[in-house]
Design a protein around this motif. Structure first.
Motif, PDB file in Angstrom:
ATOM      1  N   MET A 198       0.824  -1.196   0.000  1.00  0.00           N
ATOM      2  CA  MET A 198       0.000   0.000   0.000  1.00  0.00           C
ATOM      3  C   MET A 198       0.866   1.257   0.000  1.00  0.00           C
ATOM      4  O   MET A 198       0.563   2.216  -0.692  1.00  0.00           O
ATOM      5  CB  MET A 198      -0.914  -0.037   1.231  1.00  0.00           C
ATOM      6  N   GLU A 199       1.923   1.228   0.752  1.00  0.00           N
ATOM      7  CA  GLU A 199       2.780   2.413   0.909  1.00  0.00           C
ATOM      8  C   GLU A 199       3.305   2.926  -0.433  1.00  0.00           C
ATOM      9  O   GLU A 199       3.377   4.131  -0.666  1.00  0.00           O
ATOM     10  CB  GLU A 199       3.946   2.070   1.844  1.00  0.00           C
ATOM     11  N   GLU A 200       3.630   2.004  -1.363  1.00  0.00           N
ATOM     12  CA  GLU A 200       4.185   2.432  -2.653  1.00  0.00           C
ATOM     13  C   GLU A 200       3.168   3.211  -3.487  1.00  0.00           C
ATOM     14  O   GLU A 200       3.535   4.046  -4.303  1.00  0.00           O
ATOM     15  CB  GLU A 200       4.725   1.235  -3.449  1.00  0.00           C
ATOM     16  N   TYR A 201       1.881   2.969  -3.273  1.00  0.00           N
ATOM     17  CA  TYR A 201       0.855   3.682  -4.031  1.00  0.00           C
ATOM     18  C   TYR A 201       0.674   5.118  -3.553  1.00  0.00           C
ATOM     19  O   TYR A 201       0.198   5.969  -4.299  1.00  0.00           O
ATOM     20  CB  TYR A 201      -0.491   2.958  -3.929  1.00  0.00           C
ATOM     21  N   LEU A 202       1.023   5.388  -2.308  1.00  0.00           N
ATOM     22  CA  LEU A 202       0.747   6.707  -1.732  1.00  0.00           C
ATOM     23  C   LEU A 202       1.574   7.820  -2.349  1.00  0.00           C
ATOM     24  O   LEU A 202       1.205   8.990  -2.270  1.00  0.00           O
ATOM     25  CB  LEU A 202       0.953   6.670  -0.217  1.00  0.00           C
ATOM     26  N   GLU A 203       2.681   7.465  -2.985  1.00  0.00           N
ATOM     27  CA  GLU A 203       3.538   8.481  -3.611  1.00  0.00           C
ATOM     28  C   GLU A 203       3.265   8.645  -5.102  1.00  0.00           C
ATOM     29  O   GLU A 203       3.932   9.422  -5.769  1.00  0.00           O
ATOM     30  CB  GLU A 203       5.012   8.150  -3.368  1.00  0.00           C
ATOM     31  N   LEU A 204       2.273   7.934  -5.626  1.00  0.00           N
ATOM     32  CA  LEU A 204       1.892   8.102  -7.023  1.00  0.00           C
ATOM     33  C   LEU A 204       0.998   9.332  -7.178  1.00  0.00           C
ATOM     34  O   LEU A 204       0.301   9.731  -6.243  1.00  0.00           O
ATOM     35  CB  LEU A 204       1.152   6.864  -7.527  1.00  0.00           C
ATOM     36  N   VAL A 205       1.018   9.899  -8.370  1.00  0.00           N
ATOM     37  CA  VAL A 205       0.206  11.077  -8.677  1.00  0.00           C
ATOM     38  C   VAL A 205      -0.841  10.671  -9.717  1.00  0.00           C
ATOM     39  O   VAL A 205      -0.492  10.314 -10.845  1.00  0.00           O
ATOM     40  CB  VAL A 205       1.083  12.226  -9.231  1.00  0.00           C
ATOM     41  N   PRO A 206      -2.128  10.696  -9.357  1.00  0.00           N
ATOM     42  CA  PRO A 206      -3.161  10.416 -10.358  1.00  0.00           C
ATOM     43  C   PRO A 206      -3.359  11.633 -11.268  1.00  0.00           C
ATOM     44  O   PRO A 206      -3.573  12.745 -10.790  1.00  0.00           O
ATOM     45  CB  PRO A 206      -4.413  10.119  -9.524  1.00  0.00           C
ATOM     46  N   VAL A 207      -3.247  11.385 -12.560  1.00  0.00           N
ATOM     47  CA  VAL A 207      -3.395  12.445 -13.559  1.00  0.00           C
ATOM     48  C   VAL A 207      -4.700  12.183 -14.310  1.00  0.00           C
ATOM     49  O   VAL A 207      -4.856  11.139 -14.944  1.00  0.00           O
ATOM     50  CB  VAL A 207      -2.200  12.452 -14.539  1.00  0.00           C
ATOM     51  N   PRO A 208      -5.653  13.102 -14.239  1.00  0.00           N
ATOM     52  CA  PRO A 208      -6.945  12.854 -14.878  1.00  0.00           C
ATOM     53  C   PRO A 208      -6.871  12.921 -16.396  1.00  0.00           C
ATOM     54  O   PRO A 208      -6.067  13.663 -16.954  1.00  0.00           O
ATOM     55  CB  PRO A 208      -7.836  13.971 -14.325  1.00  0.00           C
ATOM     56  N   ASN A 209      -7.721  12.138 -17.029  1.00  0.00           N
ATOM     57  CA  ASN A 209      -7.888  12.206 -18.476  1.00  0.00           C
ATOM     58  C   ASN A 209      -8.487  13.579 -18.790  1.00  0.00           C
ATOM     59  O   ASN A 209      -9.553  13.922 -18.277  1.00  0.00           O
ATOM     60  CB  ASN A 209      -8.830  11.081 -18.916  1.00  0.00           C
ATOM     61  N   PRO A 210      -7.817  14.382 -19.611  1.00  0.00           N
ATOM     62  CA  PRO A 210      -8.303  15.751 -19.856  1.00  0.00           C
ATOM     63  C   PRO A 210      -9.643  15.807 -20.589  1.00  0.00           C
ATOM     64  O   PRO A 210     -10.305  16.847 -20.573  1.00  0.00           O
ATOM     65  CB  PRO A 210      -7.185  16.382 -20.690  1.00  0.00           C
ATOM     66  N   LYS A 211     -10.072  14.710 -21.192  1.00  0.00           N
ATOM     67  CA  LYS A 211     -11.352  14.701 -21.898  1.00  0.00           C
ATOM     68  C   LYS A 211     -12.540  14.527 -20.951  1.00  0.00           C
ATOM     69  O   LYS A 211     -13.677  14.780 -21.333  1.00  0.00           O
ATOM     70  CB  LYS A 211     -11.387  13.560 -22.917  1.00  0.00           C
ATOM     71  N   VAL A 212     -12.268  14.085 -19.731  1.00  0.00           N
ATOM     72  CA  VAL A 212     -13.339  13.783 -18.781  1.00  0.00           C
ATOM     73  C   VAL A 212     -13.650  15.027 -17.949  1.00  0.00           C
ATOM     74  O   VAL A 212     -12.752  15.714 -17.491  1.00  0.00           O
ATOM     75  CB  VAL A 212     -12.930  12.604 -17.868  1.00  0.00           C
ATOM     76  N   GLN A 213     -14.942  15.300 -17.764  1.00  0.00           N
ATOM     77  CA  GLN A 213     -15.385  16.470 -16.998  1.00  0.00           C
ATOM     78  C   GLN A 213     -16.241  16.018 -15.825  1.00  0.00           C
ATOM     79  O   GLN A 213     -16.995  15.059 -15.938  1.00  0.00           O
ATOM     80  CB  GLN A 213     -16.259  17.376 -17.856  1.00  0.00           C
ATOM     81  N   LEU A 214     -16.153  16.761 -14.733  1.00  0.00           N
ATOM     82  CA  LEU A 214     -17.053  16.573 -13.604  1.00  0.00           C
ATOM     83  C   LEU A 214     -18.146  17.625 -13.706  1.00  0.00           C
ATOM     84  O   LEU A 214     -17.858  18.818 -13.844  1.00  0.00           O
ATOM     85  CB  LEU A 214     -16.298  16.721 -12.279  1.00  0.00           C
ATOM     86  N   ARG A 231     -10.657   2.237 -16.043  1.00  0.00           N
ATOM     87  CA  ARG A 231     -11.561   2.794 -17.063  1.00  0.00           C
ATOM     88  C   ARG A 231     -10.889   3.899 -17.887  1.00  0.00           C
ATOM     89  O   ARG A 231     -11.564   4.625 -18.611  1.00  0.00           O
ATOM     90  CB  ARG A 231     -12.808   3.354 -16.383  1.00  0.00           C
ATOM     91  N   TYR A 232      -9.589   4.069 -17.725  1.00  0.00           N
ATOM     92  CA  TYR A 232      -8.800   5.074 -18.458  1.00  0.00           C
ATOM     93  C   TYR A 232      -9.226   6.506 -18.140  1.00  0.00           C
ATOM     94  O   TYR A 232      -9.130   7.392 -18.978  1.00  0.00           O
ATOM     95  CB  TYR A 232      -8.843   4.824 -19.969  1.00  0.00           C
ATOM     96  N   LEU A 233      -9.706   6.730 -16.921  1.00  0.00           N
ATOM     97  CA  LEU A 233     -10.118   8.073 -16.516  1.00  0.00           C
ATOM     98  C   LEU A 233      -8.989   8.811 -15.802  1.00  0.00           C
ATOM     99  O   LEU A 233      -8.989  10.044 -15.764  1.00  0.00           O
ATOM    100  CB  LEU A 233     -11.355   7.997 -15.625  1.00  0.00           C
ATOM    101  N   VAL A 234      -8.061   8.067 -15.218  1.00  0.00           N
ATOM    102  CA  VAL A 234      -6.831   8.635 -14.667  1.00  0.00           C
ATOM    103  C   VAL A 234      -5.687   7.707 -15.038  1.00  0.00           C
ATOM    104  O   VAL A 234      -5.895   6.537 -15.356  1.00  0.00           O
ATOM    105  CB  VAL A 234      -6.851   8.806 -13.117  1.00  0.00           C
ATOM    106  N   GLU A 235      -4.490   8.259 -15.018  1.00  0.00           N
ATOM    107  CA  GLU A 235      -3.289   7.448 -15.122  1.00  0.00           C
ATOM    108  C   GLU A 235      -2.373   7.865 -13.982  1.00  0.00           C
ATOM    109  O   GLU A 235      -2.483   8.972 -13.466  1.00  0.00           O
ATOM    110  CB  GLU A 235      -2.601   7.594 -16.476  1.00  0.00           C
ATOM    111  N   PHE A 236      -1.525   6.956 -13.584  1.00  0.00           N
ATOM    112  CA  PHE A 236      -0.621   7.238 -12.468  1.00  0.00           C
ATOM    113  C   PHE A 236       0.774   7.572 -12.975  1.00  0.00           C
ATOM    114  O   PHE A 236       1.273   6.936 -13.897  1.00  0.00           O
ATOM    115  CB  PHE A 236      -0.530   6.031 -11.518  1.00  0.00           C
ATOM    116  N   LYS A 237       1.344   8.585 -12.375  1.00  0.00           N
ATOM    117  CA  LYS A 237       2.732   8.965 -12.656  1.00  0.00           C
ATOM    118  C   LYS A 237       3.481   9.014 -11.330  1.00  0.00           C
ATOM    119  O   LYS A 237       2.886   9.217 -10.276  1.00  0.00           O
ATOM    120  CB  LYS A 237       2.789  10.336 -13.308  1.00  0.00           C
ATOM    121  N   ARG A 238       4.756   8.843 -11.432  1.00  0.00           N
ATOM    122  CA  ARG A 238       5.604   9.055 -10.261  1.00  0.00           C
ATOM    123  C   ARG A 238       5.972  10.545 -10.223  1.00  0.00           C
ATOM    124  O   ARG A 238       6.001  11.202 -11.262  1.00  0.00           O
ATOM    125  CB  ARG A 238       6.865   8.206 -10.354  1.00  0.00           C
ATOM    126  N   VAL A 239       6.252  11.051  -9.045  1.00  0.00           N
ATOM    127  CA  VAL A 239       6.597  12.465  -8.904  1.00  0.00           C
ATOM    128  C   VAL A 239       7.771  12.810  -9.814  1.00  0.00           C
ATOM    129  O   VAL A 239       7.802  13.867 -10.435  1.00  0.00           O
ATOM    130  CB  VAL A 239       6.896  12.805  -7.430  1.00  0.00           C
TER     131      VAL A 239
END
Length: 110
Positions: A1-17, A99-107
């Motif tokens: 779990m700890e390794e996931y906490l340093e990931l950055v979720p980047v939203p798909n720019p086509k998706v709107q809230l 669902r390809y709505l976010v992707e994860f990047k490392r800092v």
């Protein structure tokens, strides 16, 4: 779990809230040729309904905050309501990624 906490979720720019009739939805454009029939039946967007916690989580996914930082903001706003915090948050974010709505990047990749 700890390794996931340093990931950055980047939203798909086509998706709107959007808030529609008091409910929060992610609007996902149906722009594939394979979506032709679905577009005719449902319009130009696929909709995923979110509760208030999910909508706020989406807003926090700005491509700069880590999962840990998003969790801290959720805890500050919702308190015990979001417990178990990181288990729920990581599960939600991975479902968005599936669902390809976010992707994860490392800092280091930003």
């Amino acid at each position: 779990m700890e390794e996931y906490l340093e990931l950055v979720p980047v939203p798909n720019p086509k998706v709107q809230l959007k808030k529609i009739d008091g409910k929060y939805y992610l609007l996902i454009p149906m722009d594939s040729k394979l979506d032709f029939l679905a577009r005719r039946l449902h319009g130009d967007y696929r909709r995923i309904e979110l509760d208030e916690v999910g909508a706020y989580t989406w807003e926090l996914c700005d491509g700069r905050r880590t999962v840990r930082e998003i969790g801290k903001a959720l805890k500050a706003r919702f308190g015990e309501e979001v417990e178990p915090l990181y288990e729920r948050l990581v599960t939600f974010l991975f479902e968005l990624a599936r669902r390809y709505l976010v992707e994860f990047k490392r800092v280091s990749e930003l």
